[in-house]
Design a protein around this motif. Structure first.
Motif, mmCIF file in Angstrom:
data_model
loop_
_atom_site.group_PDB
_atom_site.id
_atom_site.type_symbol
_atom_site.label_atom_id
_atom_site.label_comp_id
_atom_site.label_asym_id
_atom_site.label_seq_id
_atom_site.Cartn_x
_atom_site.Cartn_y
_atom_site.Cartn_z
ATOM 1 N N GLN A 21 0.823 -1.202 0.000
ATOM 2 C CA GLN A 21 0.000 0.000 0.000
ATOM 3 C C GLN A 21 0.863 1.260 0.000
ATOM 4 N N GLU A 22 1.973 1.241 0.750
ATOM 5 C CA GLU A 22 2.872 2.384 0.774
ATOM 6 C C GLU A 22 3.472 2.634 -0.608
ATOM 7 N N VAL A 23 3.862 1.561 -1.296
ATOM 8 C CA VAL A 23 4.438 1.695 -2.631
ATOM 9 C C VAL A 23 3.391 2.204 -3.612
ATOM 10 N N GLU A 24 2.175 1.676 -3.524
ATOM 11 C CA GLU A 24 1.104 2.144 -4.404
ATOM 12 C C GLU A 24 0.852 3.635 -4.205
ATOM 13 N N GLU A 25 0.845 4.080 -2.956
ATOM 14 C CA GLU A 25 0.623 5.499 -2.661
ATOM 15 C C GLU A 25 1.771 6.346 -3.201
ATOM 16 N N LEU A 26 2.989 5.860 -3.021
ATOM 17 C CA LEU A 26 4.147 6.570 -3.544
ATOM 18 C C LEU A 26 4.057 6.711 -5.063
ATOM 19 N N LEU A 27 3.744 5.629 -5.746
ATOM 20 C CA LEU A 27 3.674 5.657 -7.206
ATOM 21 C C LEU A 27 2.609 6.629 -7.704
ATOM 22 N N LYS A 28 1.521 6.748 -6.974
ATOM 23 C CA LYS A 28 0.468 7.697 -7.362
ATOM 24 C C LYS A 28 0.959 9.140 -7.257
ATOM 25 N N GLN A 29 1.867 9.399 -6.318
ATOM 26 C CA GLN A 29 2.336 10.762 -6.074
ATOM 27 C C GLN A 29 3.471 11.178 -7.012
ATOM 28 N N LEU A 30 4.195 10.209 -7.575
ATOM 29 C CA LEU A 30 5.326 10.537 -8.436
ATOM 30 C C LEU A 30 4.851 10.917 -9.835
ATOM 31 N N PRO A 31 5.616 11.775 -10.499
ATOM 32 C CA PRO A 31 5.248 12.147 -11.873
ATOM 33 C C PRO A 31 5.306 10.924 -12.807
ATOM 34 N N ASP A 32 4.541 10.975 -13.876
ATOM 35 C CA ASP A 32 4.494 9.863 -14.821
ATOM 36 C C ASP A 32 5.831 9.602 -15.499
ATOM 37 N N ASP A 33 6.680 10.608 -15.593
ATOM 38 C CA ASP A 33 7.970 10.413 -16.252
ATOM 39 C C ASP A 33 9.092 10.025 -15.284
ATOM 40 N N GLN A 83 13.385 4.128 -6.986
ATOM 41 C CA GLN A 83 14.245 3.462 -6.002
ATOM 42 C C GLN A 83 14.684 4.441 -4.916
ATOM 43 N N TYR A 84 15.031 5.661 -5.317
ATOM 44 C CA TYR A 84 15.444 6.663 -4.339
ATOM 45 C C TYR A 84 14.319 6.951 -3.348
ATOM 46 N N HIS A 85 13.112 7.161 -3.848
ATOM 47 C CA HIS A 85 11.988 7.459 -2.970
ATOM 48 C C HIS A 85 11.656 6.277 -2.061
ATOM 49 N N LEU A 86 11.776 5.075 -2.556
ATOM 50 C CA LEU A 86 11.569 3.896 -1.707
ATOM 51 C C LEU A 86 12.629 3.822 -0.612
ATOM 52 N N TYR A 87 13.866 4.140 -0.965
ATOM 53 C CA TYR A 87 14.962 4.157 -0.001
ATOM 54 C C TYR A 87 14.674 5.167 1.115
ATOM 55 N N VAL A 88 14.255 6.366 0.732
ATOM 56 C CA VAL A 88 13.958 7.408 1.720
ATOM 57 C C VAL A 88 12.802 6.975 2.629
ATOM 58 N N LEU A 89 11.743 6.420 2.038
ATOM 59 C CA LEU A 89 10.618 5.940 2.850
ATOM 60 C C LEU A 89 11.062 4.887 3.858
ATOM 61 N N GLU A 90 11.923 3.974 3.433
ATOM 62 C CA GLU A 90 12.403 2.922 4.338
ATOM 63 C C GLU A 90 13.234 3.520 5.471
ATOM 64 N N LYS A 91 14.087 4.483 5.170
ATOM 65 C CA LYS A 91 14.896 5.112 6.219
ATOM 66 C C LYS A 91 14.020 5.861 7.214
ATOM 67 N N ILE A 92 12.993 6.532 6.727
ATOM 68 C CA ILE A 92 12.061 7.236 7.613
ATOM 69 C C ILE A 92 11.344 6.241 8.512
ATOM 70 N N ARG A 93 10.878 5.142 7.920
ATOM 71 C CA ARG A 93 10.170 4.123 8.712
ATOM 72 C C ARG A 93 11.082 3.525 9.783
#
Length: 62
Positions: free
Chosen positions: A6-18, A25-35
């Motif tokens: 669900q977190e990844v799905e939400e992230l993908l919705k927020q990122l630009p299409d390009d 990968q960078y945004h997933l890395y940041v989310l994991e460090k925050i968690r």
């Protein structure tokens, strides 16, 4: 609490299409460090200001 999927799905919705794979990968890395940081706080694994200053002195050579 959201699942990882669900977190990844939400992230993908927020990122630009390009967004590139590298962007994602960078945004997933940041989310994991925050968690992990939030988990550390919840488990009481924190450092005080004075302890952080002492640790930085070693790195900065002061």
């Amino acid at each position: 609490m959201q699942t990882a999927k669900q977190e990844v799905e939400e992230l993908l919705k927020q990122l630009p299409d390009d967004s590139t794979h590298e962007d994602i990968q960078y945004h997933l890395y940041v989310l994991e460090k925050i968690r992990k940081g939030q988990d550390d706080i919840n488990q009481g694994r924190t450092s005080g200001h004075s302890e952080a200053k002492e640790r930085l002195k070693k790195w900065l050579g002061h």
